[in-house]
Structure formats: C-alpha cells, structure tokens
Write a protein that holds these residues in place. Structure first.
Motif, short mmCIF file in Angstrom:
data_model
loop_
_atom_site.label_atom_id
_atom_site.label_comp_id
_atom_site.label_asym_id
_atom_site.label_seq_id
_atom_site.Cartn_x
_atom_site.Cartn_y
_atom_site.Cartn_z
N GLY A 295 0.56 -1.01 -0.04
CA GLY A 295 -0.03 -0.14 -0.06
C GLY A 295 0.49 1.29 -0.08
N ARG A 296 1.87 0.86 -0.61
CA ARG A 296 3.04 2.26 -0.05
C ARG A 296 2.98 2.44 -1.54
N ARG A 297 3.05 3.87 -1.89
CA ARG A 297 3.10 5.37 -3.16
C ARG A 297 4.46 5.21 -3.34
N VAL A 298 4.35 4.40 -4.86
CA VAL A 298 5.40 5.00 -5.12
C VAL A 298 6.23 4.97 -6.18
N ASN A 299 7.56 5.88 -6.80
CA ASN A 299 7.18 6.36 -8.23
C ASN A 299 7.45 5.05 -9.10
N ALA A 300 6.22 5.93 -10.41
CA ALA A 300 5.74 5.02 -11.71
C ALA A 300 7.33 4.62 -12.30
#
Length: 321
Positions: A295-300
């Motif tokens: 659920g951690r946002r990451v750099n696309a």
C-alpha cells in the motif's frame, strides 16, 4: 413510337448513371465462391486484377503516386467462407468495410502488402466479421505491411485462428469504431512503432498470448514520443479515450506488453486479471497513482514487479518489467 421510346431511353440513362462507380473507387462484392470487382474508369489503368473466384488479388500501380486525383478507396462488402482480399501497392489508400463477412481457410482474410498509411473505415451501422486459416507466411487474420488507422462507427469482429488477430508491421491507431477480438492463437493486436487508441471500443478475449503487444521497429531509428506521433518509433502504448477491455486467461500472456511506455491520457481500461506487462508506466493525468503490495505509493518510473495502479477511480494489478 417516338413518344414511347424517348422515356425508355431516358430511364436507361438514369439507371446507368445511378450504377456508375465513383471516381477513385474499387468495389469488391463477395458472394460465396465468387467475387465481383468493379473499378472506376478514371483509375482502371492503375489497377491490375489477378483475382480467382472469391480470392481477390489487386495490385495498385506505383505510377498512381503521381496522380493528382487523390487516394484509391476499396469498398468491401458481401460474404464468403473461402475468400480473401489481397492488396499490393506503394501509395496511401482507404479500405472500407461495408458489411463484410470473410473467412480464408488458407491465410489472412485481409492481407495488405502496402507499406504506406492504410485507412480502414468500418462503416457506420455495419457489422464486419473476419476469420483466417493457418499460413506461416503471415502474422494476422488482418495483416498489414504499413501503418493501420482504424476509424468509423461500425463494428469489426475478428478471429485469429493462425497467429495474431490484427498484425501491423507499423503503428496502429483506433478511432470511434468497435473492434471485438474473440480469439487468437497469439496476440489480439500486435504492432510496431506505437499503438494509439483515440476513442471507440476494443474488446479482446480468447487469446493465447498478449492482449496488445507493441514493439519498436528494429530496422528504424528508435525515438521517444514525438509531436503528433510523426515518425515515432517509441514502442509506446497510448490510451487517450474510449473503452479497452482485455481478458487474459491461463496462457501466461500480458494484457499490454510494450517495448516503450504505457501512457494513459483518459478513457476506461478494464483488465480482468493480474497479468499486465509493461516496461515503464507513465501517466498524462495527475490522478494516476502507483502502489506496492503493502500500500505504499511508489514512483511510477522506478516501479518493478507486481504493483497496483489506481486511475480515475479504478485499480488494477500489473506486473512492471
């Protein structure tokens, strides 16, 4: 006698005028084991007809490139369970699908050996169906050597019994029309340079490899995205608008596999399993987010492995390669 004859002559002239073919037009009508080919008189010297029965083979002369009357339009209609449309040439043209049901048990239903831009107009209100048979020399039920631009407001149904359902040696663009690919031994759509969906509806199911695969053309200079996609060879996949639905089953294929980037600018995508393969994710809308499985946002642009992409209120799992 004269009073009777004149109206009859006038009626005959009216009928002949109504039956005349528009300039720059070739009309092909399939009917079982036969096909009728009618060529407008102003272009008859530029078209060689090598057809046999319902297997239509036309060669467009290279000399037509210097003709100022515009491109040639090939109008296909009718039905055959053992036919094909083969076109060879070296100049841009348009192929109109106007209520065509065509099956070729020994190769592509439509085989365009023309390396230029081909407009495929799926005419409004018509349903068109193509299916093919095994032939190792060709890659698709709809096989095109050039760039293929599908347009119109009709419906095109395709079954790929040999390899891909749609194969284009250069880019593919889709606008307005509905394309239903119900089965393919390999990819639903396979093209080079780039794939662009501007609008319309594409439904891909029953495939045994990738839903859509986009390759860079190794024989041309590799580019990034270009203005208006002019001379682009990025291997990118673009969804700007429309509805794209791809169902991948247990064959190990990806929803979208691209040598370049997967770029969403709008539209709706409905991917029903977790097997989407992309080299790199890009989003032209700020509301696209990529998360890892925790659920951690990451750099696309740095994401690798299995991730979750959320855009426009929808979330899908993808495999980033």
């Amino acid at each position: 006698m004269k009073k009777t004859l004149l109206p009859i002559l006038a009626l005959a002239a009216s009928i002949n005028s109504a039956m005349a073919i528009d300039d720059n037009t070739v009309e092909v009508t399939f009917s079982g084991s036969t096909a009728t080919v009618e060529i407008a008189s102003n272009i008859s010297s530029y078209i060689t007809n090598n057809s046999s029965g319902s297997h239509v083979k036309l060669v467009q002369s290279e000399s037509f490139a210097g003709n100022s009357t515009g491109q040639i339009i090939y109008v296909l209609t009718g039905s055959s369970t053992d036919g094909e449309f083969y076109l060879e040439g070296s100049y841009k043209c348009e192929v109109d699908l106007n209520g065509l049901t065509l099956s070729n048990p020994s190769g592509p239903a439509i085989n365009i050996q023309n390396g230029k831009r081909i407009d495929v107009s799926v005419k409004k209100g018509t349903t068109n169906t193509l299916s093919d048979g095994a032939n190792e020399d060709y890659n698709g039920c709809f096989h095109c050597k050039g760039h293929t631009e599908f347009k119109g407001k009709g419906t095109l149904n395709i079954v790929g019994n040999s390899k891909h359902a749609i194969y284009s040696k250069e880019y593919v663009e889709v606008k307005n029309c509905t394309i239903n690919i119900t089965s393919a031994v390999k990819d639903g759509i396979h093209c080079k340079e780039y794939f662009l969906m501007e609008s319309g509806t594409i439904n891909i199911s029953g495939i045994q490899d990738d839903g859509i695969q986009v390759e860079q053309d190794t024989n041309s200079t590799v580019t990034s995205q270009t203005t208006g996609h002019e001379d682009e060879n990025s291997g990118n996949f673009y969804l700007e608008d429309g509805t794209l639905t791809i169902a991948v089953y247990d064959y190990g294929g990806y929803h979208v596999k691209a040598d370049g980037s997967l770029i969403y600018g709008g539209g709706t995508y409905n991917y029903t399993t977790t097997a989407t393969g992309i080299n790199n994710i890009q989003a032209s809308e700020a509301n696209t987010e990529v998360f890892d499985l925790n659920g951690r946002r990451v750099n696309a642009t740095q994401a690798k492995g299995l991730h979750i992409v959320r855009q426009a209120g929808k979330a899908i799992k993808i495999i980033v390669r």
